[in-house]
Design an enzyme around this catalytic site. Structure first.
Site, PDB file in Angstrom:
ATOM      1  CB  SER A 109      -0.902   0.016   1.240  1.00  0.00           C
ATOM      2  OG  SER A 109      -0.125   0.014   2.425  1.00  0.00           O
ATOM      3  CG  HIS A 144      -2.934  -0.956  -2.858  1.00  0.00           C
ATOM      4  ND1 HIS A 144      -3.188   0.362  -2.568  1.00  0.00           N
ATOM      5  CD2 HIS A 144      -3.133  -1.635  -1.685  1.00  0.00           C
ATOM      6  CE1 HIS A 144      -3.534   0.474  -1.303  1.00  0.00           C
ATOM      7  NE2 HIS A 144      -3.503  -0.721  -0.743  1.00  0.00           N
ATOM      8  CG  ASN A 172      -2.884   4.842   1.505  1.00  0.00           C
ATOM      9  OD1 ASN A 172      -3.914   4.996   2.145  1.00  0.00           O
ATOM     10  ND2 ASN A 172      -2.329   3.658   1.346  1.00  0.00           N
TER      11      ASN A 172
END
Length: 505
Positions: free
Chosen positions: A123, A144, A194
């Site tokens: 990640s 991912h 993210n």
């Protein structure tokens, strides 16, 4: 190169929740799947767990019994790494440690065929770094998944510096064939989700630190006005503050201390105290048995409001006009600068300035600023703030108007950008920078944020709805207020405004 044929052998390494979920996805798509874990018996236990989950779906009538049996039959626990030699695709989902993953990839490269695709479910680790030192770095790519893998639609297909574009295209098509919504991303810190999601947490944490409102109120505003599934505090409690804080620190460090990604002292204090959220029973909220959940604050008004005047077009807030009419308010429309007059109060959509500052600069008395809503025709709550000279009577008239329209009104301190507006502007700003830097396309970034973290609208599409000029104005005003590079507008937004273009062009 198209999607892998369904008869292609797939291997998954790591039988934890993520690895087992990925194995289930591949098996459900029709692939024979080998699942390996270096812990004795872990792979077999994971297959048994998948079987139990599928059995529950059968009981609920969501899966035919025969399909359950076929899926489980395609799952084979592997006792040794050597038995994965015939796999055409190997997906590793082991501990998030660069050196450990690199060592595994070196083993796999020596073990598997030259055309085997080696995918990492990392990640946050660099795909370029993972592939460095391999003889065939072009075969390494990020794949991912998001947890839980069988339910979450998004898959980030991440290309490192050496990744063969045909390999990335193959995994993209394969993920789509597996029923997922894949996006292409370049290997930079945080990839798409993210990275772009950092402001969602950061702005609420900062607002809390600056005394804007309490956790319950800030969370309620993001849900009830912004349309997000959860507010930042309840979401970080769910994720775990140790995990969320670590990701923020990782991205901050990877970008050489860029203050856009600065970690929060408020969250660090929770981590230091061991208040990690749901898993420890205490985070921003208490999860102890019998604990009462705090409720958001709401303003009440005794003002009897029957009419208002709309001066000019309200921009993104325009749907509120029809809502006022439907509530029985007599609405008069006339030329003006996009404000609502009710009694002594002037209501306006925030533009990122303090209410007191804007009132002084524009010569407005009794100014009440209104926050952004995803949809003003259906939102159930809205935030307001007001200038220092706003009288109690004028404030009550403003609240009376909004409550008459069926909105719960939550007050926040006179801080720039209020809550939803500054959060969305910062999400759009980070998304725009990701596009500018070639991390992903505008369409893929918007899709990633909707499918990966359930945002109600892609940040770039939301900025276009607000208006690029208005979004820039908010960011410029935030930067002026704080004097920090954290709020610097993306060059892409400035370019789009100057060229009169669209972020998705």
């Amino acid at each position: 190169m198209s999607a892998l044929d369904r008869n292609t052998q797939v291997a998954v390494i790591g039988a934890g929740a993520m690895g087992a979920g990925i194995a289930q996805v591949a098996a459900q798509a029709g692939h024979p799947v080998k699942l390996y874990d270096n812990r004795p018996g872990a792979a077999a236990q994971a297959v048994a767990g998948i079987d139990r989950q599928l059995a529950r779906l059968v009981e609920k009538g969501k899966l035919p019994a025969g399909e359950r049996e076929a899926i489980v039959a395609r799952l084979c626990p592997a006792d040794t790494l050597d038995t994965l030699a015939d796999a055409r695709l190997v997906i590793e989902a082991i501990v998030e440690n660069l050196s450990v993953k690199q060592a595994l990839l070196h083993e796999l490269e020596a073990l598997c065929a030259d055309d085997c695709i080696l995918a990492s479910n990392t990640s946050s680790l660099s795909i370029t770094s993972l592939a460095a030192g391999l003889k065939r770095p072009q075969q390494v790519v990020g794949m991912h998944f998001f947890n839980p893998a069988p339910l979450m639609a998004l898959v980030e297909v991440v290309s490192g510096l050496a990744t063969d574009p045909a390999v990335a295209a193959c995994l993209y098509d394969t993920a789509k064939a597996w029923g997922k919504q894949p996006v292409h991303a370049r290997s930079t810190p945080g990839f798409i989700v993210n990275r772009v999601a950092r402001p969602f947490y950061a702005e609420s944490l900062r607002l809390l630190q600056e005394g804007a409102a309490d956790c319950a109120s800030l969370d309620a505003l993001l849900r009830d006005a912004g349309g997000f599934r959860m507010g930042a505090f309840e979401l970080t409690d769910l994720i775990g503050h140790d995990v969320n804080y670590a990701v923020t620190c990782s991205v901050f460090e990877a970008f050489y201390g860029d203050f856009r990604f600065q970690p929060s002292l408020v969250q660090k204090e929770l981590v230091d105290a061991g208040r990690l959220g749901r898993k420890t029973g205490q985070g921003f909220y208490s999860y102890a048995e019998g604990a009462e959940r705090p409720q958001p604050t709401e303003l009440q008004s005794t003002a009897q409001v029957a009419s208002c005047v709309i001066e000019g077009h309200l921009g993104v807030m325009q749907p509120l006009v029809e809502r006022l009419r439907e509530s029985g308010i007599a609405v008069t429309e006339r030329a003006g600068n996009g404000v609502i007059q009710v009694g002594d109060a002037t209501l306006a959509l925030s533009d990122g300035r303090l209410a007191t500052q804007r009132a002084r600069e524009e010569g407005l008395r009794n100014l009440v600023l209104v926050d952004l809503a995803l949809d003003y025709s259906t939102a159930s709550r809205i935030a307001i703030s007001w200038s220092a000279d706003t009288t109690r009577e004028a404030r009550d008239q403003a609240v009376g108007l909004l409550t008459r329209a069926g909105l719960k009104v939550t007050a926040v301190a006179d801080l720039p950008g209020l809550v939803v507006l500054r959060t969305v502007a910062m999400l759009a700003n980070e998304a725009a920078d990701a596009v500018l830097q070639g991390v992903g396309s505008a369409a893929d970034i918007d899709l990633a944020m909707r499918a990966g973290v359930n945002y109600p609208c892609g940040p770039l599409a939301w900025a276009s709805r607000i208006g690029i000029s208005q979004t820039l104005r908010v960011l410029d005003n935030l930067q002026r207020s704080y004097g920090e590079s954290r709020y610097r507008p993306s060059l892409l937004l400035r370019r789009c405004e100057a060229q009169g273009g669209n972020l998705h062009d």
